[in-house]
Design a protein around this motif. Structure first.
Motif, PDB file in Angstrom:
ATOM      1  N   GLN A 160     -10.918   4.527   7.440  1.00 28.30           N
ATOM      2  CA  GLN A 160      -9.880   3.742   8.107  1.00 28.30           C
ATOM      3  C   GLN A 160      -8.953   3.066   7.073  1.00 28.30           C
ATOM      4  O   GLN A 160      -7.731   3.133   7.184  1.00 28.30           O
ATOM      5  CB  GLN A 160     -10.570   2.686   9.000  1.00 28.30           C
ATOM      6  CG  GLN A 160      -9.646   1.706   9.686  1.00 28.30           C
ATOM      7  CD  GLN A 160      -8.719   2.415  10.682  1.00 28.30           C
ATOM      8  OE1 GLN A 160      -9.002   3.502  11.166  1.00 28.30           O
ATOM      9  NE2 GLN A 160      -7.573   1.787  10.948  1.00 28.30           N
ATOM     10  N   TYR A 161      -9.579   2.457   6.059  1.00 30.69           N
ATOM     11  CA  TYR A 161      -8.777   1.776   5.023  1.00 30.69           C
ATOM     12  C   TYR A 161      -7.904   2.761   4.265  1.00 30.69           C
ATOM     13  O   TYR A 161      -6.772   2.456   3.884  1.00 30.69           O
ATOM     14  CB  TYR A 161      -9.682   1.030   4.037  1.00 30.69           C
ATOM     15  CG  TYR A 161     -10.315  -0.230   4.599  1.00 30.69           C
ATOM     16  CD1 TYR A 161      -9.622  -1.042   5.501  1.00 30.69           C
ATOM     17  CD2 TYR A 161     -11.590  -0.609   4.213  1.00 30.69           C
ATOM     18  CE1 TYR A 161     -10.198  -2.197   6.006  1.00 30.69           C
ATOM     19  CE2 TYR A 161     -12.178  -1.773   4.713  1.00 30.69           C
ATOM     20  CZ  TYR A 161     -11.474  -2.554   5.619  1.00 30.69           C
ATOM     21  OH  TYR A 161     -12.042  -3.700   6.103  1.00 30.69           O
ATOM     22  N   LYS A 162      -8.415   3.962   4.042  1.00 29.42           N
ATOM     23  CA  LYS A 162      -7.621   4.972   3.314  1.00 29.42           C
ATOM     24  C   LYS A 162      -6.401   5.378   4.139  1.00 29.42           C
ATOM     25  O   LYS A 162      -5.310   5.535   3.608  1.00 29.42           O
ATOM     26  CB  LYS A 162      -8.477   6.199   2.974  1.00 29.42           C
ATOM     27  CG  LYS A 162      -9.338   5.946   1.744  1.00 29.42           C
ATOM     28  CD  LYS A 162      -9.732   7.234   1.034  1.00 29.42           C
ATOM     29  CE  LYS A 162     -10.375   6.898  -0.302  1.00 29.42           C
ATOM     30  NZ  LYS A 162     -11.466   7.797  -0.658  1.00 29.42           N
ATOM     31  N   LYS A 163      -6.637   5.523   5.444  1.00 28.50           N
ATOM     32  CA  LYS A 163      -5.521   5.864   6.345  1.00 28.50           C
ATOM     33  C   LYS A 163      -4.459   4.772   6.271  1.00 28.50           C
ATOM     34  O   LYS A 163      -3.272   5.041   6.120  1.00 28.50           O
ATOM     35  CB  LYS A 163      -6.049   5.966   7.783  1.00 28.50           C
ATOM     36  CG  LYS A 163      -6.123   7.399   8.289  1.00 28.50           C
ATOM     37  CD  LYS A 163      -6.400   7.425   9.788  1.00 28.50           C
ATOM     38  CE  LYS A 163      -7.617   8.301  10.045  1.00 28.50           C
ATOM     39  NZ  LYS A 163      -8.380   7.918  11.231  1.00 28.50           N
ATOM     40  N   GLU A 164      -4.926   3.535   6.367  1.00 26.51           N
ATOM     41  CA  GLU A 164      -3.975   2.414   6.325  1.00 26.51           C
ATOM     42  C   GLU A 164      -3.254   2.346   4.990  1.00 26.51           C
ATOM     43  O   GLU A 164      -2.086   1.976   4.923  1.00 26.51           O
ATOM     44  CB  GLU A 164      -4.714   1.096   6.594  1.00 26.51           C
ATOM     45  CG  GLU A 164      -5.185   0.968   8.037  1.00 26.51           C
ATOM     46  CD  GLU A 164      -5.984  -0.312   8.292  1.00 26.51           C
ATOM     47  OE1 GLU A 164      -6.727  -0.343   9.282  1.00 26.51           O
ATOM     48  OE2 GLU A 164      -5.867  -1.262   7.491  1.00 26.51           O
ATOM     49  N   PHE A 165      -3.972   2.708   3.920  1.00 28.78           N
ATOM     50  CA  PHE A 165      -3.331   2.717   2.602  1.00 28.78           C
ATOM     51  C   PHE A 165      -2.197   3.739   2.610  1.00 28.78           C
ATOM     52  O   PHE A 165      -1.081   3.445   2.177  1.00 28.78           O
ATOM     53  CB  PHE A 165      -4.346   3.050   1.500  1.00 28.78           C
ATOM     54  CG  PHE A 165      -3.723   3.117   0.131  1.00 28.78           C
ATOM     55  CD1 PHE A 165      -3.473   1.949  -0.596  1.00 28.78           C
ATOM     56  CD2 PHE A 165      -3.348   4.337  -0.430  1.00 28.78           C
ATOM     57  CE1 PHE A 165      -2.871   2.010  -1.846  1.00 28.78           C
ATOM     58  CE2 PHE A 165      -2.747   4.396  -1.677  1.00 28.78           C
ATOM     59  CZ  PHE A 165      -2.512   3.228  -2.380  1.00 28.78           C
ATOM     60  N   SER A 166      -2.490   4.937   3.129  1.00 29.27           N
ATOM     61  CA  SER A 166      -1.485   6.014   3.124  1.00 29.27           C
ATOM     62  C   SER A 166      -0.263   5.665   3.958  1.00 29.27           C
ATOM     63  O   SER A 166       0.864   5.956   3.555  1.00 29.27           O
ATOM     64  CB  SER A 166      -2.073   7.311   3.671  1.00 29.27           C
ATOM     65  OG  SER A 166      -3.179   7.674   2.933  1.00 29.27           O
ATOM     66  N   ASN A 167      -0.506   5.042   5.124  1.00 28.46           N
ATOM     67  CA  ASN A 167       0.691   4.740   5.928  1.00 28.46           C
ATOM     68  C   ASN A 167       1.292   3.359   5.610  1.00 28.46           C
ATOM     69  O   ASN A 167       2.181   2.887   6.311  1.00 28.46           O
ATOM     70  CB  ASN A 167       0.420   4.943   7.434  1.00 28.46           C
ATOM     71  CG  ASN A 167      -0.611   3.961   7.969  1.00 28.46           C
ATOM     72  OD1 ASN A 167      -0.747   2.847   7.444  1.00 28.46           O
ATOM     73  ND2 ASN A 167      -1.355   4.359   8.981  1.00 28.46           N
TER      74      ASN A 167
ATOM     75  N   ALA B 111       0.840  -1.203   0.000  1.00 26.87           N
ATOM     76  CA  ALA B 111       0.000   0.000   0.000  1.00 26.87           C
ATOM     77  C   ALA B 111       0.875   1.253   0.000  1.00 26.87           C
ATOM     78  O   ALA B 111       2.087   1.178   0.189  1.00 26.87           O
ATOM     79  CB  ALA B 111      -0.909  -0.016   1.228  1.00 26.87           C
ATOM     80  N   GLY B 112       0.217   2.388  -0.223  1.00 28.08           N
ATOM     81  CA  GLY B 112       0.932   3.668  -0.176  1.00 28.08           C
ATOM     82  C   GLY B 112       1.187   4.234  -1.566  1.00 28.08           C
ATOM     83  O   GLY B 112       1.066   3.525  -2.561  1.00 28.08           O
ATOM     84  N   GLY B 113       1.479   5.534  -1.619  1.00 31.54           N
ATOM     85  CA  GLY B 113       1.769   6.212  -2.892  1.00 31.54           C
ATOM     86  C   GLY B 113       0.502   6.490  -3.682  1.00 31.54           C
ATOM     87  O   GLY B 113      -0.592   6.562  -3.129  1.00 31.54           O
ATOM     88  N   GLU B 114       0.680   6.628  -5.013  1.00 33.55           N
ATOM     89  CA  GLU B 114      -0.461   6.863  -5.917  1.00 33.55           C
ATOM     90  C   GLU B 114      -1.319   5.603  -5.974  1.00 33.55           C
ATOM     91  O   GLU B 114      -0.779   4.494  -5.957  1.00 33.55           O
ATOM     92  CB  GLU B 114       0.075   7.103  -7.337  1.00 33.55           C
ATOM     93  CG  GLU B 114       0.425   8.534  -7.672  1.00 33.55           C
ATOM     94  CD  GLU B 114      -0.807   9.373  -7.991  1.00 33.55           C
ATOM     95  OE1 GLU B 114      -1.473   9.084  -9.007  1.00 33.55           O
ATOM     96  OE2 GLU B 114      -1.088  10.292  -7.195  1.00 33.55           O
ATOM     97  N   MET B 115      -2.619   5.782  -6.038  1.00 30.95           N
ATOM     98  CA  MET B 115      -3.473   4.600  -6.204  1.00 30.95           C
ATOM     99  C   MET B 115      -3.473   4.192  -7.667  1.00 30.95           C
ATOM    100  O   MET B 115      -3.713   5.026  -8.540  1.00 30.95           O
ATOM    101  CB  MET B 115      -4.908   4.943  -5.810  1.00 30.95           C
ATOM    102  CG  MET B 115      -5.134   4.941  -4.324  1.00 30.95           C
ATOM    103  SD  MET B 115      -6.913   4.958  -3.996  1.00 30.95           S
ATOM    104  CE  MET B 115      -6.910   5.172  -2.227  1.00 30.95           C
ATOM    105  N   ASN B 116      -3.197   2.926  -7.967  1.00 29.12           N
ATOM    106  CA  ASN B 116      -3.304   2.482  -9.352  1.00 29.12           C
ATOM    107  C   ASN B 116      -4.780   2.211  -9.677  1.00 29.12           C
ATOM    108  O   ASN B 116      -5.632   2.214  -8.778  1.00 29.12           O
ATOM    109  CB  ASN B 116      -2.373   1.279  -9.607  1.00 29.12           C
ATOM    110  CG  ASN B 116      -2.866   0.009  -8.945  1.00 29.12           C
ATOM    111  OD1 ASN B 116      -4.054  -0.120  -8.646  1.00 29.12           O
ATOM    112  ND2 ASN B 116      -1.969  -0.932  -8.718  1.00 29.12           N
ATOM    113  N   PRO B 117      -5.118   1.979 -10.972  1.00 28.38           N
ATOM    114  CA  PRO B 117      -6.539   1.837 -11.331  1.00 28.38           C
ATOM    115  C   PRO B 117      -7.257   0.711 -10.575  1.00 28.38           C
ATOM    116  O   PRO B 117      -8.414   0.865 -10.188  1.00 28.38           O
ATOM    117  CB  PRO B 117      -6.503   1.533 -12.838  1.00 28.38           C
ATOM    118  CG  PRO B 117      -5.206   2.084 -13.314  1.00 28.38           C
ATOM    119  CD  PRO B 117      -4.244   1.952 -12.170  1.00 28.38           C
ATOM    120  N   GLY B 118      -6.566  -0.397 -10.317  1.00 26.80           N
ATOM    121  CA  GLY B 118      -7.183  -1.504  -9.587  1.00 26.80           C
ATOM    122  C   GLY B 118      -7.531  -1.098  -8.160  1.00 26.80           C
ATOM    123  O   GLY B 118      -8.623  -1.392  -7.658  1.00 26.80           O
ATOM    124  N   VAL B 119      -6.612  -0.402  -7.516  1.00 23.23           N
ATOM    125  CA  VAL B 119      -6.857   0.050  -6.134  1.00 23.23           C
ATOM    126  C   VAL B 119      -8.028   1.041  -6.111  1.00 23.23           C
ATOM    127  O   VAL B 119      -8.903   0.973  -5.247  1.00 23.23           O
ATOM    128  CB  VAL B 119      -5.577   0.687  -5.526  1.00 23.23           C
ATOM    129  CG1 VAL B 119      -5.866   1.251  -4.137  1.00 23.23           C
ATOM    130  CG2 VAL B 119      -4.445  -0.333  -5.460  1.00 23.23           C
TER     131      VAL B 119
END
Ligand code: TYM
Length: 324
Positions: free
Chosen positions: A251-258, A226-234
């Motif tokens: 919550q999931y977005k936070k976890e994605f970012s960190n 996870a993290g960085g730019e979201m690709n199309p699948g994400v």
């Protein structure tokens, strides 16, 4: 007088989640609104604008009606019918073709896509697709159409046809608008483009089992970390999360970012929530399938009711155009 609503789905197979969220949910919402008189059809005649198999068409047309009933469309509240059984649609489409240019039809993105897909099948029926759709809607003088975003270019044509018929012949057609909903663009499970029957691996059927749904959602091409730019699948996965598990998204977005997000956790939560919405439909479908006489009755009575309205419009158009 109640305002009229018309919607349709082609007979290309059982309904998928894109059809359900983009069209059927809006159809259900308006059916229960006393301001509206709702007409919902299976667009079987639109299905022959691209190559098709006769037996498949016959089967799929019925599957769509059964899916409608399973989803909660109710013949006591809505007129449910098969497009091909109301020949007024085709007659009106012919009159409408006299106010529509070939160039306008050739420039539509939907037409261009189909030409690319079937280069040896560029038929008059395909070119005329949006004109028939305008007739489907305007034969009932419907002003509101529950449909996905991809139908917007077709609705623009319907509005143009309505305007021309009103200006040239003094008709009183409404300029139909689309009922916009949260789910009007459901992405493909491949991460590219929209969920579509014609793209293998892109869709979830309303009749898919929980295992199939889980497998399909797990197949969305997300990243390994996870993290960085979201690709199309994400991005697609998050679209589904927003629609089906909105409370968990932040919550999931936070976890994605960190960088701590486990994609499989999101995927399985989404899959479980999708199945939870579809399970009651699947149970109802099993009941309806057992009562084919009921399905026959719905189709027969729907066509009769639709014809009563459609024939009045036809009479009026013919008079105004000097054809009666
Ligand atoms: P069709 O059969 O391609 O799709 C039926 C309906 O499902 C919607 N839809 C989607 N919505 C959101 N996300 C998606 N990925 C998705 N895929 C499909 C479509 O927007 C549509 O609302 N031309 C129509 C059939 C038609 C019609 C009509 C519709 C014929 N006459 C009159 C409305 C009014 C079509 O091809 O739908």
């Amino acid at each position: 007088m109640k305002k009229r609503v018309l919607a349709g789905i082609r007979a290309t197979g059982r309904l998928h989640l894109g059809n359900y969220l983009g069209a059927v949910k809006g159809m259900l919402q308006l059916q229960d609104d006393p301001q509206y008189e709702t007409l919902y059809m299976v667009a079987d005649a639109h299905t022959i604008t691209t190559p098709f198999d006769v037996n498949e068409l016959r089967k799929n047309r019925r599957e769509v009606i059964i899916d409608y009933l399973a989803a909660g469309l109710d013949p006591d509240k809505s007129i449910i019918f098969q497009q091909s059984q109301v020949s007024e649609h085709f007659e009106l489409a012919y009159y409408f073709s006299s106010v529509t240019t070939i160039a306008r039809m050739q420039h539509l993105p939907t037409f261009k896509d189909k030409v690319k897909q079937y280069p040896h099948h560029t038929t008059m029926a395909l070119l005329n697709y949006p004109v028939l759709m305008a007739a489907d809607i305007l034969v009932y003088k419907a002003g509101l159409v529950p449909a996905g975003l991809d139908q917007e270019p077709h609705l623009e044509v319907s509005r143009e046809v309505a305007r021309k018929m009103n200006q040239q012949y003094g008709m009183d057609f409404p300029e139909p608008v689309r009922l916009t909903t949260k789910g009007d663009y459901i992405p493909s499970l491949t991460g590219e483009g929209k969920m579509s029957k014609s793209v293998q691996g892109s869709y979830i059927n309303l009749t898919d089992s929980v295992e199939t749904i889980r497998k399909k959602i797990r197949s969305i091409p997300t990243a390994t970390t996870a993290g960085g730019e979201m690709n199309p699948g994400v991005k697609s996965l998050f679209t589904f999360a927003e629609l089906f598990i909105p409370n968990n998204v932040e919550q999931y977005k936070k976890e994605f970012s960190n960088g701590t997000l486990q994609f499989v956790t999101v995927k399985d939560a989404v899959a479980g929530a999708i199945y939870k919405q579809l399970e009651p439909l699947q149970l109802k479908r099993q009941q309806i399938e057992k009562d084919q006489a009921y399905v026959d009755k719905v189709i027969k009575e729907g066509a009769e009711k639709a014809r009563t309205i459609a024939s009045q419009t036809l009479k009026e158009v013919k008079e105004k155009m000097g054809l009666s």
